[in-house]
Motif scaffolding. Structure first.
Motif, short mmCIF file in Angstrom:
data_model
loop_
_atom_site.label_atom_id
_atom_site.label_comp_id
_atom_site.label_asym_id
_atom_site.label_seq_id
_atom_site.Cartn_x
_atom_site.Cartn_y
_atom_site.Cartn_z
N GLY A 22 0.82 -1.21 0.00
CA GLY A 22 0.00 0.00 0.00
C GLY A 22 0.85 1.26 0.00
O GLY A 22 0.59 2.20 -0.76
N ASP A 23 1.89 1.28 0.82
CA ASP A 23 2.77 2.43 0.89
C ASP A 23 3.52 2.62 -0.44
O ASP A 23 3.66 3.74 -0.94
CB ASP A 23 3.78 2.29 2.03
N GLU A 24 4.01 1.51 -1.00
CA GLU A 24 4.74 1.57 -2.27
C GLU A 24 3.85 2.10 -3.39
O GLU A 24 4.24 2.98 -4.15
CB GLU A 24 5.25 0.16 -2.62
N TYR A 25 2.65 1.57 -3.51
CA TYR A 25 1.73 2.03 -4.56
C TYR A 25 1.38 3.50 -4.37
O TYR A 25 1.31 4.27 -5.32
CB TYR A 25 0.45 1.20 -4.57
N SER A 26 1.14 3.89 -3.12
CA SER A 26 0.80 5.29 -2.85
C SER A 26 1.93 6.22 -3.23
O SER A 26 1.71 7.29 -3.80
CB SER A 26 0.44 5.47 -1.37
N THR A 27 3.17 5.83 -2.93
CA THR A 27 4.33 6.64 -3.27
C THR A 27 4.49 6.77 -4.78
O THR A 27 4.73 7.86 -5.29
CB THR A 27 5.61 6.01 -2.67
N ARG A 28 4.31 5.67 -5.50
CA ARG A 28 4.53 5.68 -6.95
C ARG A 28 3.40 6.35 -7.72
O ARG A 28 3.63 6.93 -8.77
CB ARG A 28 4.73 4.27 -7.46
N TYR A 29 2.17 6.22 -7.22
CA TYR A 29 1.03 6.69 -8.00
C TYR A 29 0.34 7.90 -7.37
O TYR A 29 -0.64 8.40 -7.93
CB TYR A 29 0.05 5.55 -8.24
N GLY A 30 0.81 8.34 -6.21
CA GLY A 30 0.33 9.58 -5.63
C GLY A 30 -1.08 9.56 -5.09
O GLY A 30 -1.72 10.58 -5.00
N LYS A 31 -1.56 8.41 -4.75
CA LYS A 31 -2.90 8.34 -4.13
C LYS A 31 -2.89 7.21 -3.12
O LYS A 31 -1.96 6.42 -3.06
CB LYS A 31 -3.97 8.09 -5.19
N ASP A 32 -3.92 7.15 -2.33
CA ASP A 32 -4.00 6.08 -1.34
C ASP A 32 -4.32 4.77 -2.05
O ASP A 32 -5.44 4.56 -2.50
CB ASP A 32 -5.06 6.38 -0.29
N ALA A 33 -3.32 3.94 -2.18
CA ALA A 33 -3.50 2.69 -2.91
C ALA A 33 -3.95 1.55 -2.01
O ALA A 33 -4.15 0.44 -2.48
CB ALA A 33 -2.20 2.32 -3.61
N HIS A 34 -4.12 1.81 -0.73
CA HIS A 34 -4.60 0.76 0.16
C HIS A 34 -5.98 0.27 -0.30
O HIS A 34 -6.33 -0.89 -0.14
CB HIS A 34 -4.63 1.24 1.60
N ALA A 35 -6.75 1.16 -0.92
CA ALA A 35 -8.06 0.77 -1.45
C ALA A 35 -7.92 -0.26 -2.57
O ALA A 35 -8.73 -1.17 -2.70
CB ALA A 35 -8.82 1.99 -1.95
N GLU A 36 -6.86 -0.15 -3.37
CA GLU A 36 -6.62 -1.14 -4.44
C GLU A 36 -6.39 -2.52 -3.84
O GLU A 36 -6.83 -3.51 -4.39
CB GLU A 36 -5.41 -0.72 -5.29
N LEU A 37 -5.73 -2.58 -2.70
CA LEU A 37 -5.48 -3.86 -2.05
C LEU A 37 -6.77 -4.47 -1.49
O LEU A 37 -6.85 -5.67 -1.31
CB LEU A 37 -4.45 -3.72 -0.94
N ALA A 38 -7.76 -3.62 -1.25
CA ALA A 38 -9.04 -4.11 -0.73
C ALA A 38 -10.04 -4.36 -1.86
O ALA A 38 -11.19 -4.72 -1.61
CB ALA A 38 -9.61 -3.10 0.26
N ARG A 39 -9.60 -4.20 -3.09
CA ARG A 39 -10.49 -4.32 -4.25
C ARG A 39 -11.12 -5.70 -4.39
O ARG A 39 -12.25 -5.84 -4.85
CB ARG A 39 -9.69 -3.98 -5.50
N TYR A 40 -10.37 -6.73 -4.02
CA TYR A 40 -10.87 -8.10 -4.12
C TYR A 40 -11.15 -8.64 -2.73
O TYR A 40 -10.34 -8.45 -1.82
CB TYR A 40 -9.84 -8.99 -4.83
#
Length: 172
Positions: free
Chosen positions: A34-52
């Protein structure tokens, strides 16, 4: 200066286990991804991890979540979910930030491929983000076929899809 983790000594054994998302040992994987995705894409990516839903990564639903442990601590992991009747979709490939450059991601991908093949999947599909060149390199180096123009600007394409056809399990 950054430090690079050294390869494990031959006396340190790695153990691969299957776990559920609720296992406390999965927390570092989810947090770091989540932290890595957020850093690279500039948004809270923790939601992407909860997508499934978590159950998609369990055996009854055609999935799995694996952790690689060293001294009982998670150092790498990954998962797959059922994409369709013959295809597994890789998700959440992770190497702990203190344990990179040791070939652990390759080990995770190989373990996931083995498990998918054992469950009768014939193909693996995955996507990675355009700002993850190390993931793109991993999949190319491990025999995945890019389903996109590799000469195009990754930023203009969005998620980069790959596939790999799995050989049938040898019959004994």
């Amino acid at each position: 200066m950054t430090s690079v983790a050294q390869p494990p000594s031959s006396s340190i054994e790695l153990t691969v286990i299957q776990v559920t998302v609720s296992d406390p040992r999965v927390r570092p994987l989810l947090r770091e991804l989540g932290d890595e995705y957020s850093t690279r894409y500039g948004k809270d990516a923790h939601a992407e991890l909860a997508r499934y839903p978590d159950e998609e990564f369990t055996r009854p639903h055609g999935g799995v979540l694996l952790l690689v442990l060293e001294r009982d601590e998670p150092v790498a992991g990954g998962a797959f979910r059922r994409y369709d009747a013959t295809t597994a979709e890789l998700k959440r490939i992770w190497t702990h930030s203190a344990h990179r450059r040791r070939g652990l991601a390759r080990r995770v991908v190989a373990e996931l491929e083995h498990e998918a093949r054992a469950r009768g999947y014939r193909r693996i599909y995955l996507t990675t983000g355009p700002r993850q060149p190390e993931a793109r390199g991993l999949y190319l180096a491990t025999g995945y076929t890019p389903l996109f123009d590799t000469s195009a600007d990754p930023e203009a394409m969005g998620p980069l899809p790959f596939e790999k056809h799995l050989p049938a399990e040898a019959r004994t």
